[in-house]
Write a protein that holds these residues in place. Sequence first.
Motif, short mmCIF file in Angstrom:
data_model
loop_
_atom_site.label_atom_id
_atom_site.label_comp_id
_atom_site.label_asym_id
_atom_site.label_seq_id
_atom_site.Cartn_x
_atom_site.Cartn_y
_atom_site.Cartn_z
N PRO A 198 5.22 70.72 23.28
CA PRO A 198 5.72 69.79 22.26
C PRO A 198 6.94 69.02 22.75
O PRO A 198 7.72 69.52 23.56
N VAL A 199 7.10 67.80 22.22
CA VAL A 199 8.21 66.93 22.62
C VAL A 199 8.89 66.39 21.37
O VAL A 199 8.24 65.92 20.44
N ARG A 200 10.21 66.45 21.36
CA ARG A 200 11.01 65.81 20.32
C ARG A 200 11.84 64.70 20.95
O ARG A 200 12.31 64.84 22.08
N VAL A 201 12.02 63.62 20.24
CA VAL A 201 12.92 62.56 20.70
C VAL A 201 14.27 62.75 20.01
O VAL A 201 14.35 62.71 18.78
N ILE A 202 15.30 63.01 20.80
CA ILE A 202 16.67 63.06 20.31
C ILE A 202 17.49 62.13 21.20
O ILE A 202 17.70 62.42 22.38
N TYR A 203 17.89 61.02 20.65
CA TYR A 203 18.62 60.04 21.45
C TYR A 203 19.94 60.60 21.98
O TYR A 203 20.59 61.42 21.32
N ASN A 204 20.29 60.16 23.18
CA ASN A 204 21.62 60.48 23.69
C ASN A 204 22.66 60.00 22.69
O ASN A 204 22.49 58.94 22.07
N GLY A 205 23.72 60.76 22.56
CA GLY A 205 24.77 60.40 21.62
C GLY A 205 26.08 60.10 22.33
O GLY A 205 26.36 60.64 23.40
N VAL A 206 26.87 59.24 21.74
CA VAL A 206 28.16 58.88 22.32
C VAL A 206 29.26 59.34 21.39
O VAL A 206 29.15 59.25 20.16
N ASN A 207 30.32 59.87 21.95
CA ASN A 207 31.47 60.34 21.17
C ASN A 207 32.29 59.13 20.73
O ASN A 207 33.00 58.51 21.52
N LEU A 208 32.21 58.82 19.45
CA LEU A 208 32.89 57.62 18.94
C LEU A 208 34.39 57.82 18.77
O LEU A 208 35.11 56.85 18.55
N ASP A 209 34.85 59.04 18.89
CA ASP A 209 36.30 59.26 18.90
C ASP A 209 36.90 58.92 20.27
O ASP A 209 38.06 58.53 20.36
N SER A 210 36.09 59.08 21.32
CA SER A 210 36.56 58.78 22.67
C SER A 210 36.24 57.34 23.08
O SER A 210 37.07 56.68 23.72
N ALA A 224 27.29 60.77 18.50
CA ALA A 224 26.97 62.13 18.93
C ALA A 224 27.07 63.13 17.80
O ALA A 224 26.30 64.10 17.74
N ALA A 225 28.02 62.91 16.90
CA ALA A 225 28.18 63.84 15.77
C ALA A 225 26.95 63.86 14.88
O ALA A 225 26.70 64.84 14.17
N ARG A 226 26.15 62.78 14.93
CA ARG A 226 24.94 62.71 14.13
C ARG A 226 23.69 63.03 14.95
O ARG A 226 22.89 63.89 14.57
N THR A 227 23.52 62.36 16.09
CA THR A 227 22.29 62.55 16.86
C THR A 227 22.17 63.98 17.39
O THR A 227 21.07 64.56 17.38
N PHE A 228 23.29 64.56 17.83
CA PHE A 228 23.21 65.90 18.40
C PHE A 228 23.05 66.99 17.35
O PHE A 228 22.73 68.13 17.68
N ARG A 229 23.24 66.64 16.08
CA ARG A 229 22.93 67.62 15.03
C ARG A 229 21.43 67.91 15.00
O ARG A 229 21.00 68.97 14.53
N ASP A 230 20.64 66.97 15.53
CA ASP A 230 19.21 67.22 15.63
C ASP A 230 18.93 68.39 16.56
O ASP A 230 17.92 69.10 16.40
N TYR A 231 19.80 68.59 17.57
CA TYR A 231 19.65 69.76 18.42
C TYR A 231 19.89 71.04 17.63
O TYR A 231 19.16 72.02 17.79
N LEU A 232 20.91 71.04 16.77
CA LEU A 232 21.17 72.23 15.96
C LEU A 232 19.97 72.55 15.07
O LEU A 232 19.57 73.71 14.93
N ASP A 233 19.41 71.51 14.47
CA ASP A 233 18.23 71.72 13.62
C ASP A 233 17.07 72.28 14.44
O ASP A 233 16.34 73.17 13.98
N LEU A 234 16.88 71.75 15.66
CA LEU A 234 15.81 72.24 16.52
C LEU A 234 16.05 73.69 16.93
O LEU A 234 15.13 74.52 16.91
#
Length: 401
Positions: free
Chosen positions: A207-219, A385-395
Amino acid sequence: MRVFQLNTFCGVKSTGRIASEIARLVEKDGGECRIGYGVPGISKESEPFACQIGSKYGRKLHAVIRKLLDAEGYGSWLATRKLIRDMKAFSPDLIHLHNVHGCYLHLPTLFRYLKKSGLPVVWTLHDCWPFTGHCAYFDYSGCEKWKTGCHHCPQQHSYPVCIGLDGSRRNYQDKKRWFTQLNKLTFVAPCEWMKQPLSQSFMQKYPVRVIYNGVNLDSFKPVHSDLRSRYHLEDKRVCLSVAAEWDHRKGLKYLCESARMLGDEYRFVVIGLEKAQIADLPGNVIGLEKTANVQELAAWYTLADCLVNPTLEDNMPMVNLEALACGTPIVTFATGGCPEAVDENTGIVVPNGDQDALNEAIRQLASQKVQRTAACVQRAKQFDAARTFRDYLDLYKELCR
């Protein structure tokens, strides 16, 4: 939730920053995370997660084996044995693989452990190396042997560089055997484009999930600096290009040609070059060596009138997302996931290798920075990144139920 990540870098370069952002989110969510990494040199922020694998001498020996025998992933046996002991002591609920190339892992030992452990494994494909017999990308060469079985590799001298025997047939067969033995493997594609070659590879059953790379908007955000005055750029259109390594696939020749053709009104700034490359640049190109300083990168992105990314082979480059976050529009070739980063308000996508179209797009965007800045910053929020990488936590949570 206890997660053990593996990657060549930790906290530096694009994949290292991605791994560290994920680790911070895991801990913020109440879990624990470690990052096993191979290349020395980490960011201060990633120190709490860092777990170095092997030594520089072990990596050098592995590099010799790779260069002579085309044997990436066949060295570092002792380092990998110690890594497995560390992983067992940490007792993870899940293993997350990023780049497993880079002369720091003995892959048959690692994958035997992963199979025996029965743990869920997430593998983010930052390039195509896991399903080829040698190369990280194959678009530039037009090779399709990876679909049926690699041999007589046309890119033997590209990364991972080999100057000796061609081992692509052996590598392909071994990877297929090692990597397809896992029962609980889920791939993550950082863009929609990566799903296509993966679906045609020997790992298509997973199986494959698409999770876009995220950028740290604080940096990465618009910042003020004195770079224009320091580099005497006050009356110039500044075209920025950034890469970790400027090999042939990154398109340095197109930047140099644009610099020659567009004239003295423009200044091209290229970050990530070697000293020998800097010495060969045209007069209106400023060449800079690599930097791990995020604040300096953000300042350059902010200063630039446009980011120029003439990459010929790529996945979902972080430089595109970082530039958007700093309010800078993008000119890019239609390579990999690059077109997915921009829309009509934030960039221009031109056909691969089309020098005239590249020049025209640079002229257009470099004169429209002010009008496009707000749209670029807004576009970057889609890759926060704070949003897109939350998809990793869900996965992670889904796979560990």
